[in-house]
Design an enzyme around this catalytic site. Structure first.
Site, PDB file in Angstrom:
ATOM      1  N   LYS A 105      10.221  -4.845   2.010  1.00  0.00           N
ATOM      2  CA  LYS A 105       8.846  -5.373   2.036  1.00  0.00           C
ATOM      3  C   LYS A 105       8.565  -6.235   0.805  1.00  0.00           C
ATOM      4  CE  LYS A 105       6.228  -2.207   3.595  1.00  0.00           C
ATOM      5  NZ  LYS A 105       5.452  -0.975   3.719  1.00  0.00           N
ATOM      6  N   ASP A 110       7.896 -11.665  -1.659  1.00  0.00           N
ATOM      7  CA  ASP A 110       8.188 -12.163  -3.011  1.00  0.00           C
ATOM      8  C   ASP A 110       7.420 -11.430  -4.100  1.00  0.00           C
ATOM      9  OD1 ASP A 110      10.041 -14.121  -2.181  1.00  0.00           O
ATOM     10  OD2 ASP A 110       8.401 -15.459  -1.602  1.00  0.00           O
ATOM     11  N   LYS A 117       9.533   5.473  -3.059  1.00  0.00           N
ATOM     12  CA  LYS A 117       8.518   6.226  -2.301  1.00  0.00           C
ATOM     13  C   LYS A 117       8.515   7.658  -2.789  1.00  0.00           C
ATOM     14  CE  LYS A 117       5.567   5.326   0.991  1.00  0.00           C
ATOM     15  NZ  LYS A 117       4.925   4.013   1.148  1.00  0.00           N
ATOM     16  N   SER A 374      -1.119  -4.512  -5.336  1.00  0.00           N
ATOM     17  CA  SER A 374      -0.665  -3.623  -6.414  1.00  0.00           C
ATOM     18  C   SER A 374       0.028  -4.458  -7.503  1.00  0.00           C
ATOM     19  CB  SER A 374       0.339  -2.603  -5.882  1.00  0.00           C
ATOM     20  OG  SER A 374      -0.331  -1.493  -5.359  1.00  0.00           O
TER      21      SER A 374
HETATM   22  P1  NAD Z   1      -4.983   7.532   5.318  1.00  0.00           P
HETATM   23  O1  NAD Z   1      -4.660   8.940   4.964  1.00  0.00           O
HETATM   24  O2  NAD Z   1      -6.039   6.831   4.545  1.00  0.00           O
HETATM   25  O3  NAD Z   1      -5.395   7.391   6.862  1.00  0.00           O
HETATM   26  C1  NAD Z   1      -4.676   7.879   7.939  1.00  0.00           C
HETATM   27  C2  NAD Z   1      -5.668   8.105   9.076  1.00  0.00           C
HETATM   28  O4  NAD Z   1      -4.952   8.438  10.262  1.00  0.00           O
HETATM   29  C3  NAD Z   1      -6.633   9.256   8.790  1.00  0.00           C
HETATM   30  O5  NAD Z   1      -7.952   8.830   9.074  1.00  0.00           O
HETATM   31  C4  NAD Z   1      -6.158  10.357   9.750  1.00  0.00           C
HETATM   32  O6  NAD Z   1      -7.213  11.197  10.185  1.00  0.00           O
HETATM   33  C5  NAD Z   1      -5.625   9.513  10.893  1.00  0.00           C
HETATM   34  N1  NAD Z   1      -4.682  10.227  11.745  1.00  0.00           N
HETATM   35  C6  NAD Z   1      -3.782  11.184  11.434  1.00  0.00           C
HETATM   36  N2  NAD Z   1      -3.111  11.579  12.529  1.00  0.00           N
HETATM   37  C7  NAD Z   1      -3.602  10.860  13.555  1.00  0.00           C
HETATM   38  C8  NAD Z   1      -3.327  10.807  14.934  1.00  0.00           C
HETATM   39  N3  NAD Z   1      -2.401  11.588  15.480  1.00  0.00           N
HETATM   40  N4  NAD Z   1      -4.019   9.936  15.690  1.00  0.00           N
HETATM   41  C9  NAD Z   1      -4.967   9.127  15.156  1.00  0.00           C
HETATM   42  N5  NAD Z   1      -5.279   9.140  13.850  1.00  0.00           N
HETATM   43  C10 NAD Z   1      -4.605   9.993  13.064  1.00  0.00           C
HETATM   44  O7  NAD Z   1      -3.576   6.772   5.260  1.00  0.00           O
HETATM   45  P2  NAD Z   1      -3.353   5.224   5.060  1.00  0.00           P
HETATM   46  O8  NAD Z   1      -3.211   4.956   3.616  1.00  0.00           O
HETATM   47  O9  NAD Z   1      -4.351   4.469   5.878  1.00  0.00           O
HETATM   48  O10 NAD Z   1      -1.885   5.064   5.688  1.00  0.00           O
HETATM   49  C11 NAD Z   1      -1.682   4.925   7.075  1.00  0.00           C
HETATM   50  C12 NAD Z   1      -0.313   4.338   7.321  1.00  0.00           C
HETATM   51  O11 NAD Z   1      -0.214   3.089   6.648  1.00  0.00           O
HETATM   52  C13 NAD Z   1       0.867   5.183   6.824  1.00  0.00           C
HETATM   53  O12 NAD Z   1       1.949   4.982   7.686  1.00  0.00           O
HETATM   54  C14 NAD Z   1       1.174   4.563   5.481  1.00  0.00           C
HETATM   55  O13 NAD Z   1       2.514   4.780   5.090  1.00  0.00           O
HETATM   56  C15 NAD Z   1       0.916   3.105   5.793  1.00  0.00           C
HETATM   57  N6  NAD Z   1       0.648   2.284   4.608  1.00  0.00           N
HETATM   58  C16 NAD Z   1      -0.393   2.544   3.773  1.00  0.00           C
HETATM   59  C17 NAD Z   1      -0.617   1.716   2.682  1.00  0.00           C
HETATM   60  C18 NAD Z   1      -1.803   1.890   1.773  1.00  0.00           C
HETATM   61  O14 NAD Z   1      -2.016   1.025   0.914  1.00  0.00           O
HETATM   62  N7  NAD Z   1      -2.605   2.927   1.916  1.00  0.00           N
HETATM   63  C19 NAD Z   1       0.247   0.646   2.423  1.00  0.00           C
HETATM   64  C20 NAD Z   1       1.312   0.406   3.296  1.00  0.00           C
HETATM   65  C21 NAD Z   1       1.486   1.234   4.387  1.00  0.00           C
END
Ligand code: NAD
Length: 485
Positions: A105, A110, A117, A374
Site C-alpha cells: 500500500k 508513494d 501491523k 499519517s
Molecule cells: P472501526 O472499528 O472504526 O469500524 C468497524 C465497524 O464495523 C464498526 O462500526 C463495527 O460495529 C462494524 N462491524 C463489525 N462487524 C460487522 C459486521 N459483521 N457487519 C457489519 N458491520 C460490522 O474500524 P475501521 O477503522 O473503520 O476499520 C474497518 C476496516 O478498514 C478494517 O478492515 C481495517 O483494517 C480497515 N482500515 C482502516 C483504516 C483506518 O484508518 N481506520 C485504514 C486502512 C484500513
C-alpha cells in the site's frame, strides 16, 4: 519472465489463511514482472514478527493474560508503518498478512514507509475504558522494550477497534519512557489534534475511499463497460460497517459526491431503501436507538452478510476481511466492489467477481488514504510546525495584492464593495485541513492513474495491476540500495 516466487512457501501453516491469500495475489502479479526470483522473495518475506503475552488487572481484581503481536514486513524504507487492531480474531497469520498489505500500500501511494501491523487479541467492547488504557499502555511498553516503536523505527496508527484515544495513550507512554526524544510525537499517528495529530486524519481513510471510487467512476470507457454513466452523482451505494472508514466514506460520497446511500449494514443487521435515505438521519437513529434497524426511511434486511447481495452500483465492505467468498461472490449484484476494509474479498472470490466483469477496486490501493495522511502527520511532527502555519496569511494577502494590481491596470475601477467581495471569495490561504485533503486527493488520483495504465498495458485486473505497481517500486528501492544487481 522470471520464475514465480510461489516456490517459497507461505510462512504460516494455513493454506487458506489471510497471508496465503495475500501471497497468492502477490505471486499472480510477480509472474507478470521480470524481477529476479530472489528479489521477489525478499519483497514478499515478512522481516520481523513478535508475539508476546502480558498480564493486566481487570476492574474486579482478576488477572488476565493478553496476547499481542507486531509484524514489521519490510524495511526497504524506514520507519515501518501500520495500524494496531483490537479484535478477538487477531492472530499471527492476520498480522503478517496485514503488514504485507501495508508494504504494498505504501509503495502504491508513494509513501516512504515499510509495512507493519500490530494486533491485540481482545474484544474491546468487553473492557472498561480504564482496562483498555492499561492494556494499551502495557502494549506500548512492550513495543518500546523490544525496540518496535519510534519515529524512525516503527510507527503505529489506528485500525479496527482502536482510534485517537489509544494513539494518545501510546504516545504518552512513549513520551514518559523516552524523555529526551525530540521526535517522540512522531512515534505514532492518528493522534488527537491537540496531541500532535493532523487535521483530517480521522476521516482520511474514508475520504481516500471516496477519492478512489470517484476516480474509478471518472473514466467513461470503464463505466460504459459496466453499463453505467460516468460520474458519482446518483450512484447507488451499499456500505457494510459504519465505523471510522465506512462512516466517513459514506458521508462524503453522499455530501460531496452526490451519490445515493441505499443500504447500510452494521453488526446488528442492515437496512435498505432502493430510493436512498439520508445517512445523517440513519446515524442519528442509531445514536438514539443503539441500532440501524427499524429506521423509518428503510426496510430491515435479515443480516449484515445478506446486505452484501443487495442491488446497487457500488458495494463498500468497510468492516472485516473475508466477507465475500466463493459462497456469495455469484450473488453480489454490485457493478463495483470498493474494498474499504482490508481483505474483504478472498482470492478465489476475487477471480469469480472479475470473471463476472465486476470492477474490484482493491484494498491495497483504496484504503491507503489513512497511511497517506499519517505520513502528513508524521511530517508535521518531525517539522514541529502545523502545515500551512508559515504560508496561510501570506497566501491570503497575496490574493488581495493580485486583485489590487488587476484593479490598477483596468480602466474601470472596482468599487470598494466589489473589491471586498472579491477578496472574500479568493483571498484565503490554505488551512492545514485544506492542504491535507489536497495532498490526499492528489495522491489517490495519481496512484489510480498509475494502476490503470498498468492494468491496460498488462490486460489484467486492478488488484494485480496494483500489486505490480508495488512490486516494481519496492524492487527499485532495493536496486537503488545496491542490494541487487
Ligand atoms: P472501526 O472499528 O472504526 O469500524 C468497524 C465497524 O464495523 C464498526 O462500526 C463495527 O460495529 C462494524 N462491524 C463489525 N462487524 C460487522 C459486521 N459483521 N457487519 C457489519 N458491520 C460490522 O474500524 P475501521 O477503522 O473503520 O476499520 C474497518 C476496516 O478498514 C478494517 O478492515 C481495517 O483494517 C480497515 N482500515 C482502516 C483504516 C483506518 O484508518 N481506520 C485504514 C486502512 C484500513
Amino acid at each position: 519472465m522470471s520464475a514465480s516466487p510461489a516456490a517459497a512457501p507461505t510462512e504460516t501453516e494455513d493454506p487458506n489463511g489471510f497471508l496465503a491469500q495475500v501471497d497468492r495475489m502477490f505471486d499472480a502479479a510477480a509472474r507478470q514482472t521480470d524481477h529476479p526470483v530472489g528479489v521477489l522473495r525478499q519483497i514478499r518475506a515478512c522481516d520481523n514478527v513478535v508475539r508476546f503475552e502480558f498480564p493486566i488487572k481487570r476492574d474486579d481484581g482478576q488477572i488476565e493474560v493478553i496476547r499481542a503481536y507486531r509484524a514489521e514486513h519490510s524495511h526497504h524504507k524506514k520507519p515501518t508503518k501500520g495500524g494496531i487492531r483490537y479484535a478477538p480474531s487477531v492472530n499471527v497469520d492476520e498480522v503478517m498478512a496485514l503488514s504485507a498489505l501495508m508494504s504494498y500500500k505504501c509503495a502504491i501511494v508513494d509513501v516512504p514507509f515499510g509495512g507493519a501491523k500490530g494486533g491485540v487479541c481482545i474484544d474491546a467492547r468487553e473492557y472498561s475504558t480504564a482496562e483498555l488504557e492499561r492494556i494499551t499502555r502495557r502494549y506500548a511498553f512492550e513495543l518500546i522494550r523490544k525496540n518496535y516503536i519510534g519515529s524512525g523505527i516503527d510507527v503505529p496508527a489506528p485500525d479496527y477497534g482502536t482510534g485517537q484515544r489509544e494513539m494518545a495513550w501510546i504516545m504518552d507512554t512513549y513520551n514518559q519512557m523516552t524523555e529526551d526524544d525530540l521526535n517522540a510525537l512522531a512515534c505514532v499517528t492518528g493522534k488527537p489534534v491537540g496531541q500532535g495529530g493532523v487535521r483530517g486524519r480521522s476521516e482520511a481513510t474514508g475520504r481516500g475511499v471516496y477519492y478512489g471510487i470517484r476516480e474509478a467512476c471518472r473514466f467513461e470507457e470503464d463505466m460504459r463497460r459496466l453499463g453505467m454513466e460516468p460520474g458519482l452523482k446518483d450512484k447507488a451505494i451499499v456500505v457494510q460497517g459504519l465505523g471510522n472508514v465506512g462512516y466517513h466514506a459514506a458521508r462524503i460520497l453522499q455530501d460531496e459526491g452526490e451519490a445515493t446511500i441505499v443500504g447500510v449494514a452494521e453488526i446488528e443487521g442492515a437496512v435498505y431503501n432502493p430510493d436512498g435515505f439520508d445517512l445523517h438521519d440513519l446515524v442519528q437513529h442509531r445514536e438514539e436507538t443503539g441500532s440501524v434497524l427499524d429506521f423509518p426511511d428503510a426496510e430491515n434486511i435479515a443480516s449484515s452478510q445478506k446486505a452484501l447481495e443487495l442491488p446497487c452500483d457500488v458495494l463498500i465492505p468497510a468492516a472485516l476481511e473475508g466477507v465475500i467468498t466463493t459462497e456469495n461472490a455469484d450473488d453480489i449484484q454490485a457493478s463495483i466492489v470498493a474494498e474499504a476494509a482490508n481483505g474483504p474479498v478472498t482470492a478465489s472470490a476475487d477471480r469469480t467477481l472479475s470473471n463476472r466483469g465486476v470492477l474490484v477496486i482493491p484494498d491495497v490501493y483504496l484504503n491507503a488514504g489513512g497511511v497517506t495522511v499519517s505520513y502528513f502527520e508524521w511530517l508535521r511532527n518531525l517539522s514541529h510546525v502545523r502545515h500551512g502555519r508559515m504560508s496561510r496569511r501570506f497566501e491570503e494577502r497575496n490574493a488581495e495584492r493580485i486583485l489590487r494590481a488587476v484593479d490598477e491596470l483596468t480602466e474601470e475601477k472596482f468599487d470598494e464593495d466589489l473589491m471586498e467581495r472579491l477578496v472574500e471569495r479568493v483571498g484565503f490561504g490554505a488551512s492545514e485541513e485544506d492542504l491535507v485533503n489536497s495532498g490526499l486527493e492528489d495522491t489517490m488520483a495519481f496512484a489510480y492513474e498509475e494502476i490503470r495504465v498498468i492494468r491496460t498495458e498488462k490486460g489484467t485486473d486492478m488488484r494485480t495491476a496494483a500489486f505490480i505497481s508495488a512490486i516494481n517500486k519496492i524492487a527499485t528501492s532495493y536496486e537503488q540500495m545496491g542490494f541487487f544487481p
